[in-house]
Design an enzyme around this catalytic site. Structure first.
Site, short mmCIF file in Angstrom:
data_model
loop_
_atom_site.label_atom_id
_atom_site.label_comp_id
_atom_site.label_asym_id
_atom_site.label_seq_id
_atom_site.Cartn_x
_atom_site.Cartn_y
_atom_site.Cartn_z
N HIS A 29 0.88 -1.18 0.00
CA HIS A 29 0.00 0.00 0.00
C HIS A 29 0.91 1.21 0.00
O HIS A 29 1.86 1.28 0.78
CB HIS A 29 -0.89 -0.07 1.24
CG HIS A 29 -1.67 1.15 1.57
ND1 HIS A 29 -2.23 1.97 0.61
CD2 HIS A 29 -2.02 1.69 2.77
CE1 HIS A 29 -2.89 2.95 1.22
NE2 HIS A 29 -2.76 2.80 2.53
N GLU B 85 0.46 4.43 0.74
CA GLU B 85 0.33 5.55 1.67
C GLU B 85 1.65 5.71 2.43
O GLU B 85 2.29 4.73 2.81
CB GLU B 85 -0.83 5.30 2.63
CG GLU B 85 -1.35 6.55 3.30
CD GLU B 85 -2.69 6.34 3.98
OE1 GLU B 85 -3.25 7.33 4.46
OE2 GLU B 85 -3.16 5.18 4.04
N ASP C 252 2.82 6.41 5.29
CA ASP C 252 3.19 5.83 6.58
C ASP C 252 3.78 4.43 6.40
O ASP C 252 4.46 3.92 7.29
CB ASP C 252 2.00 5.80 7.55
CG ASP C 252 0.77 5.12 6.97
OD1 ASP C 252 0.47 5.34 5.79
OD2 ASP C 252 0.09 4.38 7.72
N HIS D 138 -7.46 -0.19 2.54
CA HIS D 138 -8.51 0.79 2.35
C HIS D 138 -8.25 1.77 1.19
O HIS D 138 -8.93 2.78 1.05
CB HIS D 138 -8.73 1.57 3.65
CG HIS D 138 -7.54 2.42 4.06
ND1 HIS D 138 -7.66 3.77 4.24
CD2 HIS D 138 -6.25 2.14 4.30
CE1 HIS D 138 -6.51 4.28 4.61
NE2 HIS D 138 -5.63 3.31 4.65
N TYR E 133 -10.01 1.72 15.09
CA TYR E 133 -9.39 1.69 13.76
C TYR E 133 -10.42 1.27 12.71
O TYR E 133 -10.56 1.91 11.66
CB TYR E 133 -8.22 0.71 13.79
CG TYR E 133 -7.30 0.77 12.60
CD1 TYR E 133 -6.17 1.57 12.62
CD2 TYR E 133 -7.55 0.01 11.46
CE1 TYR E 133 -5.31 1.62 11.53
CE2 TYR E 133 -6.70 0.05 10.38
CZ TYR E 133 -5.57 0.86 10.42
OH TYR E 133 -4.74 0.91 9.33
N HIS F 285 0.26 -1.77 11.35
CA HIS F 285 0.16 -0.91 12.54
C HIS F 285 -0.16 -1.79 13.75
O HIS F 285 -0.97 -2.72 13.65
CB HIS F 285 -0.94 0.14 12.40
CG HIS F 285 -0.68 1.21 11.41
ND1 HIS F 285 0.38 2.09 11.51
CD2 HIS F 285 -1.36 1.58 10.29
CE1 HIS F 285 0.34 2.95 10.50
NE2 HIS F 285 -0.69 2.65 9.74
#
Length: 397
Positions: free
Chosen positions: A79, A81, A83, A147, A194, A227
């Site tokens: 993914h 993103e 982070d 997501h 979350y 995470h």
């Protein structure tokens, strides 16, 4: 420091103890977070996801404790993103021969994030594709909109390790890496928050993807998200929990959201709560100028009813109320009933504004709203109690 989580697999992520908000200020993170990265050492070497850019130096140090980065054969970006991919350019510079494996949508998102990172050696992989590391294989499963459009899961055969990126994670900083080592109540509080705040809009896709992954018949001994902690003890417990959350079956609970200028709507909110309590419905009141919005959303996710109140201001409602109403529209909660109440001095449009927002969020308005001019009198407060009783009738027994 690095940590071996199973034979030949190392956690090389970082702990962000100081993180208080995520996605800018969209999501509160009361317990910090982690950015998990996994280094697999076999005949070939693979690294699954990196970390947020500010932690790149610490991350690279941990990688170097295990292997020379130049020896890495594959970098998997589940993914894009930042982070999870922020340290990718720094790692790629040290591993120039590594292929960067991404989902088909990742062929757009990864270079889109790192336009000045030079020539990244990207290779798309789709559901069912695999690469051999020697004794074990990496198997890929696309997970679009869980997501982001580019999201995918990576599975390590032989080790029975599922690395699903943002699925099954939590914003939860801990001294320990595994689910059986941390406070279970805290863990599930963060896992629920979350899901409620990030994954709720994609609940139909969550159910479909879980069914698809289970149909593959892959044994799972460990689930290592990007995470929070790693699910080692009874790892499928979080999969079962996701299935329950994704069905969005409401509990016999209610949430009352309000803000107030001169205590009129506070009194009305409390009266609504009295009506709910008379009907045996547990409820919570959230004063939205003092409440963390994400905590309120988490409570709403579990509840079957949401009731919203605000004074009328400039022909509308207080600006502290509008953001959470927008959240409710965007998160697409299902199976909720609701109602509205408002106080006003001379115009009184606030009640309709709230009800319009609720209808836009597909919340079934089941009680006639209550508007009180100036401070609510006894009759207005009794109408608020009756509103609470009426909403209670719309909840499951």
């Amino acid at each position: 420091m690095k940590q071996q989580i199973m034979d030949g697999v190392y956690w090389v992520g970082v702990i962000d103890w100081a993180l208080t908000h995520f996605h800018g200020h969209e999501l509160s993170t009361h317990r910090g977070s982690t950015y998990n990265s996994y280094l697999i050492v076999d005949e070939k070497i693979a690294l699954i996801d990196t970390v947020w850019g500010p932690f790149a130096e610490e991350f690279l140090h941990k990688v170097k404790e295990v292997v020379d980065p130049a020896r890495i054969d594959y970098i998997v970006v589940n993914h894009a993103e930042t982070d999870h991919s922020g340290a990718l350019p720094a790692l790629a510079a040290l591993a120039p021969q590594a292929e960067i494996l991404v989902s088909p949508k990742g062929m757009d998102s990864v270079p889109g994030h790192y336009r000045h990172a030079g020539d990244l050696r990207l290779r798309p992989v789709k559901t069912g594709d695999s690469v051999s590391l020697g004794q074990r294989d990496l198997l890929f499963v696309e997970a679009p909109m869980l997501h982001w459009p580019d999201s995918m899961f990576t599975y390590l055969t032989g080790s029975n390790l599922l690395m699903p990126n943002d699925a099954f994670g939590q914003h939860y900083a801990s001294a320990f890496r595994f689910n059986d080592e941390v406070d279970q109540e805290e863990l599930y509080e963060e896992a629920l928050k979350y899901y409620a705040n990030i994954l709720t809009p994609f609940s139909p896709l969550v159910l479909k993807k879980i069914d698809e992954v289970l149909a593959l018949g892959l044994p799972v001994d460990m689930i290592a998200p990007s995470h929070g902690v790693i699910w080692r003890k009874d790892p499928l417990q979080i999969v079962t929990q996701y299935q329950e959350w994704a069905r969005q079956e409401p509990k016999r609970k209610a949430v009352i959201l309000y803000d107030t200028m001169w205590e009129a709507t506070r009194k009305m909110a409390e009266a609504v709560g009295e009506g709910l309590a008379e009907s045996g419905v547990d409820h919570r009141l959230f004063h939205m100028s003092l409440t963390d919005r994400n905590d309120a959303i988490t409570a709403i996710f579990e509840a079957g009813a949401v009731i919203v109140g605000s004074p009328c201001l400039n022909g509308g409602i207080l600006p502290t109320i509008t953001p959470i109403l927008e959240d409710l529209r965007g998160l697409k909660f299902k199976n909720k009933v609701g109602a509205a109440f408002s106080s006003y001095g001379w115009s009184g449009e606030g009640l309709k504004r709230i009800e319009d927002h609720m209808k836009g969020a597909r919340i079934d308005v089941v009680a006639e709203g209550v508007a009180a001019k100036w401070q609510p009198d006894g009759e207005a407060l009794e109408r608020c109690r009756e509103l609470g009783r009426t909403v209670a009738k719309g909840l499951p027994a």
